[in-house]
Design a protein around this motif. Structure first.
Motif, mmCIF file in Angstrom:
data_model
loop_
_atom_site.group_PDB
_atom_site.id
_atom_site.type_symbol
_atom_site.label_atom_id
_atom_site.label_comp_id
_atom_site.label_asym_id
_atom_site.label_seq_id
_atom_site.Cartn_x
_atom_site.Cartn_y
_atom_site.Cartn_z
ATOM 1 N N GLY A 231 1.350 -1.301 0.083
ATOM 2 C CA GLY A 231 -0.246 -0.439 0.227
ATOM 3 C C GLY A 231 1.185 1.190 -0.352
ATOM 4 N N GLY B 156 1.794 4.370 3.943
ATOM 5 C CA GLY B 156 2.772 3.677 2.878
ATOM 6 C C GLY B 156 4.105 4.193 2.688
ATOM 7 N N THR C 196 3.126 -1.668 -4.864
ATOM 8 C CA THR C 196 1.898 -0.570 -5.111
ATOM 9 C C THR C 196 0.753 -1.497 -5.861
ATOM 10 N N MET D 8 -0.610 -1.443 4.481
ATOM 11 C CA MET D 8 -1.516 -0.592 4.808
ATOM 12 C C MET D 8 -2.115 0.595 3.540
ATOM 13 N N VAL D 9 -3.173 -0.970 3.373
ATOM 14 C CA VAL D 9 -4.120 -0.259 2.938
ATOM 15 C C VAL D 9 -5.144 0.095 3.746
ATOM 16 N N GLN E 129 -8.928 -0.406 4.979
ATOM 17 C CA GLN E 129 -9.159 -1.454 5.316
ATOM 18 C C GLN E 129 -10.794 -2.264 4.339
ATOM 19 N N ASP F 166 -9.656 -2.226 0.919
ATOM 20 C CA ASP F 166 -8.854 -2.866 0.613
ATOM 21 C C ASP F 166 -8.683 -4.385 1.011
ATOM 22 N N GLN G 221 -3.145 -12.685 -2.398
ATOM 23 C CA GLN G 221 -1.747 -12.519 -2.780
ATOM 24 C C GLN G 221 -0.439 -11.761 -1.353
ATOM 25 N N GLN H 266 -4.154 -0.254 10.311
ATOM 26 C CA GLN H 266 -5.240 0.152 9.729
ATOM 27 C C GLN H 266 -6.062 0.868 11.018
ATOM 28 N N THR I 54 -0.736 3.937 15.005
ATOM 29 C CA THR I 54 -0.820 5.553 15.073
ATOM 30 C C THR I 54 -0.936 6.292 14.999
ATOM 31 N N GLU J 210 0.429 9.106 14.001
ATOM 32 C CA GLU J 210 1.496 9.914 13.184
ATOM 33 C C GLU J 210 0.243 10.815 11.762
ATOM 34 N N GLY J 211 0.484 11.453 10.945
ATOM 35 C CA GLY J 211 -0.429 11.663 9.954
ATOM 36 C C GLY J 211 0.478 12.039 8.844
ATOM 37 N N ALA J 212 -0.488 11.426 7.567
ATOM 38 C CA ALA J 212 0.680 11.856 7.079
ATOM 39 C C ALA J 212 -0.277 11.876 5.311
ATOM 40 N N LYS K 226 -8.602 3.992 20.334
ATOM 41 C CA LYS K 226 -8.376 4.890 18.361
ATOM 42 C C LYS K 226 -9.596 4.705 18.440
ATOM 43 N N GLU L 44 -13.990 4.737 5.951
ATOM 44 C CA GLU L 44 -13.800 3.772 6.538
ATOM 45 C C GLU L 44 -14.721 3.633 7.565
#
Ligand SMILES: NC(=O)C1=CN([C@@H]2O[C@H](COP(=O)(O)OP(=O)(O)OC[C@H]3O[C@@H](n4cnc5c(N)ncnc54)[C@H](OP(=O)(O)O)[C@@H]3O)[C@@H](O)[C@H]2O)C=CC1
Ligand SMILES: CC(C)(CO)C(=O)C(=O)O
Length: 337
Positions: free
Chosen positions: A29, A34, A52, A103-104, A106, A108, A116, A131, A154, A156-158, A220, A302
């Motif tokens: 992901g 990611g 990817t 890191m996809v 939910q 996905d 896979q 997730q 996490t 973290e914010g991205a 969370k 989500e």
């Protein structure tokens, strides 16, 4: 103009010369989270590759690297990237990895993706799922044994800016924990777990190994179940939730309903979780929540794994969650427009 730095593999390989076994990470992901983790890990002695969704994105990442954008500088990190479709036909060409970071989103985590994933790991690869929300670990458990499954929470914010660039919008904390039950006093972290934590700290993340990851996930979840639908429906930033007494009342009702379910599920709720929730709104005051962004950009959210999951648990325990029900339906309506 922002300065541009290039982190190339040559420097990283030189750094690896004295290492016996650099930790190998595979990230599935290449979205906001990611790209953030892949770039920061690429700057350590660890070896990272990115899987990817599309060939187009893996070609772009291989040719140009990942661009990390901040107000002060822009840094390019070189990474190995492969597309899911190419490698599933030739997975034997991939190096085995110690850890796979999932890191996809939910939605996905489909039956096809789970099949896979089996091709991307060896029997000793451990899998960490990042997730928000709940429900995904049950799916993972159908394919992987508990002793190799980990969850991560996490703050973290991205933000993904393009197929190969992102902005690190907020530094946070990450908790990683084994899914199998761990009693708080008997835990010895094994070498691989300590190596992973050390590497992630070296990469610049604030990381803790958690003995109560299920409780971390739920705590969370209770925060997301308040901030996300409210910001998405009212179309306001996280900080604006605190500016109105009416909204604070709604926050409190959503929070109490959520806690009712968590208690029924035997989850330990942090004593100061309400204060934590207020703190998240303050700390991320200028951010749009992920649910608001999904709605504004016409994507599904989500909600099914956040408020929807709480409603499902509530049904099981014969509890009424009228406010979550109402917000769930409003978000579903917005998704369907
Ligand atoms: N962003 C953040 O700051 C945080 C995110 N999280 C959680 O992390 C998860 C990921 O979030 P985020 O990174 O923002 O989401 P994004 O949508 O930005 O990234 C998800 C990525 O997964 C890719 N993907 C989807 N299906 C597949 C597949 N079958 N094979 C390979 N790749 C696939 C998508 O590709 P494509 O777009 O091409 O389909 C996309 O690049 C979410 O559950 C979120 O709740 C948690 C905390 C913080
Ligand atoms: C904590 C919060 C609400 C921060 O925006 C988040 O996790 C999200 O947007 O999904």
């Amino acid at each position: 103009m922002a300065k541009v730095f290039f982190m190339c593999k040559y420097a990283i390989l030189k750094k690896r010369e004295n290492e016996v076994h650099p930790v190998r990470i595979r990230i599935v992901g290449a979205g906001a989270l990611g790209l953030l983790f892949a770039s920061k890990i690429a700057a350590t002695a660890a070896i990272v590759d990115l899987i990817t969704h599309t060939q187009e994105q893996s070609d772009l990442l291989t040719a140009k690297g990942i661009l990390a954008v901040s107000s002060q500088e822009e840094i390019v990190y070189s990474v190995d990237a492969f597309s899911m479709h190419t490698i599933t036909g030739a997975a034997e060409l991939l190096e085995p990895v110690d850890w796979l970071f999932l890191m996809v989103k939910q939605k996905d985590i489909t039956a096809a993706l789970l099949q896979q994933l089996l091709l991307l790991v060896t029997p000793t690869t451990r899998i960490v799922c990042f997730q928000n929300g709940i429900g995904h670990m049950e799916l993972l458990k159908q394919h992987f044994s508990n002793d190799r499954l980990y969850a991560a929470i996490t703050t973290e914010g991205a933000l993904k800016l393009s197929a190969a660039s992102f902005r690190h919008s907020g530094h946070g904390t990450t908790w990683i924990g084994r899914l199998e039950n761990m009693s708080s006093d008997s835990v010895e972290w094994d070498e691989a777990e300590i190596i992973l934590q050390t590497m992630l700290i070296e990469a610049g993340f604030n990381v803790f190994l958690s003995k109560k990851i299920i409780s971390n996930i739920w705590n969370k979840l209770l925060i997301n179940a308040v901030i996300n639908p409210l910001t998405a429906i009212l179309q306001i930033k996280n900080g604006a939730l605190l500016e109105s007494l009416y909204i604070k009342d709604l926050m409190s009702v959503l929070f109490e309903e959520g806690c009712l379910v968590a208690r029924a599920a035997n989850i330990t709720i942090a004593d100061n979780l309400w204060e934590q929730l207020i703190h998240v709104c303050e700390k991320t005051a200028e951010n749009q929540s992920s649910m608001l962004k999904d709605i504004l950009e016409g994507r599904t959210t989500e909600i099914d794994w956040i408020n929807g999951a709480l409603i499902q648990y509530a049904n099981q325990y014969k509890l009424a969650l009228p406010t979550h029900q109402a917000f769930y339906k409003m978000i579903k309506h917005l998704e369907s427009r």
